[in-house]
Design a protein around this motif. Sequence first.
Motif, PDB file in Angstrom:
ATOM      1  N   LEU A   1       0.836  -1.195   0.000  1.00 62.89           N
ATOM      2  CA  LEU A   1       0.000   0.000   0.000  1.00 62.89           C
ATOM      3  C   LEU A   1       0.870   1.244   0.000  1.00 62.89           C
ATOM      4  O   LEU A   1       1.807   1.359   0.768  1.00 62.89           O
ATOM      5  N   ALA A   2       0.552   2.173  -0.859  1.00 58.93           N
ATOM      6  CA  ALA A   2       1.296   3.425  -0.921  1.00 58.93           C
ATOM      7  C   ALA A   2       1.055   4.240   0.335  1.00 58.93           C
ATOM      8  O   ALA A   2      -0.075   4.389   0.780  1.00 58.93           O
ATOM      9  N   GLN A   3       2.109   4.734   0.919  1.00 60.58           N
ATOM     10  CA  GLN A   3       2.051   5.656   2.054  1.00 60.58           C
ATOM     11  C   GLN A   3       1.275   5.094   3.242  1.00 60.58           C
ATOM     12  O   GLN A   3       0.729   5.839   4.040  1.00 60.58           O
TER      13      GLN A   3
ATOM     14  N   ALA B   1      -1.591   3.817   3.358  1.00 58.32           N
ATOM     15  CA  ALA B   1      -3.034   4.045   3.265  1.00 58.32           C
ATOM     16  C   ALA B   1      -3.770   2.716   3.231  1.00 58.32           C
ATOM     17  O   ALA B   1      -3.274   1.750   2.674  1.00 58.32           O
TER      18      ALA B   1
ATOM     19  N   LEU C   1      -6.291   0.046   1.800  1.00 58.65           N
ATOM     20  CA  LEU C   1      -6.563  -0.240   0.404  1.00 58.65           C
ATOM     21  C   LEU C   1      -7.730   0.578  -0.143  1.00 58.65           C
ATOM     22  O   LEU C   1      -7.676   1.077  -1.260  1.00 58.65           O
TER      23      LEU C   1
ATOM     24  N   GLU D   1      -6.687   3.952  -1.352  1.00 57.18           N
ATOM     25  CA  GLU D   1      -5.789   3.987  -2.507  1.00 57.18           C
ATOM     26  C   GLU D   1      -6.487   4.501  -3.769  1.00 57.18           C
ATOM     27  O   GLU D   1      -5.903   5.218  -4.557  1.00 57.18           O
TER      28      GLU D   1
ATOM     29  N   LEU E   1      -6.468   8.374  -4.384  1.00 61.38           N
ATOM     30  CA  LEU E   1      -5.234   9.114  -4.608  1.00 61.38           C
ATOM     31  C   LEU E   1      -5.022   9.518  -6.061  1.00 61.38           C
ATOM     32  O   LEU E   1      -4.381  10.533  -6.332  1.00 61.38           O
TER      33      LEU E   1
ATOM     34  N   ARG F   1      -1.537  11.456  -0.694  1.00 60.16           N
ATOM     35  CA  ARG F   1      -2.057  11.624   0.671  1.00 60.16           C
ATOM     36  C   ARG F   1      -3.401  12.356   0.701  1.00 60.16           C
ATOM     37  O   ARG F   1      -3.821  12.823   1.733  1.00 60.16           O
TER      38      ARG F   1
END
Length: 93
Positions: free
Chosen positions: A17-19, A21, A23, A26, A29, A35
Amino acid sequence: MLRATLLLAALAAPPALAQGAPLVAEGCLGCHGPRGAGATGVPTLAGRDKAELVALMAAFRANERPATIMNRIVRGYSDAELAAAAEHFAAQR
């Protein structure tokens, strides 16, 4: 047999997961920026009150708030998923 076990384990592993976050957040974004900090013409989600975000998403879902696409996107999520996304973005600063 070992290969099959490793393959099954890899398929069962959650995606990165990016940053950090959840799911469900996501998907936001792409339009709302990294963010949820906002993008040109797209509102900021980061730091907004959780209850406000939940209310906005409920209004989109009920077609009570004008939208180009949010009214359709929000219908794909459960109430629990929307609450989780709202909680995540409320915590972003």
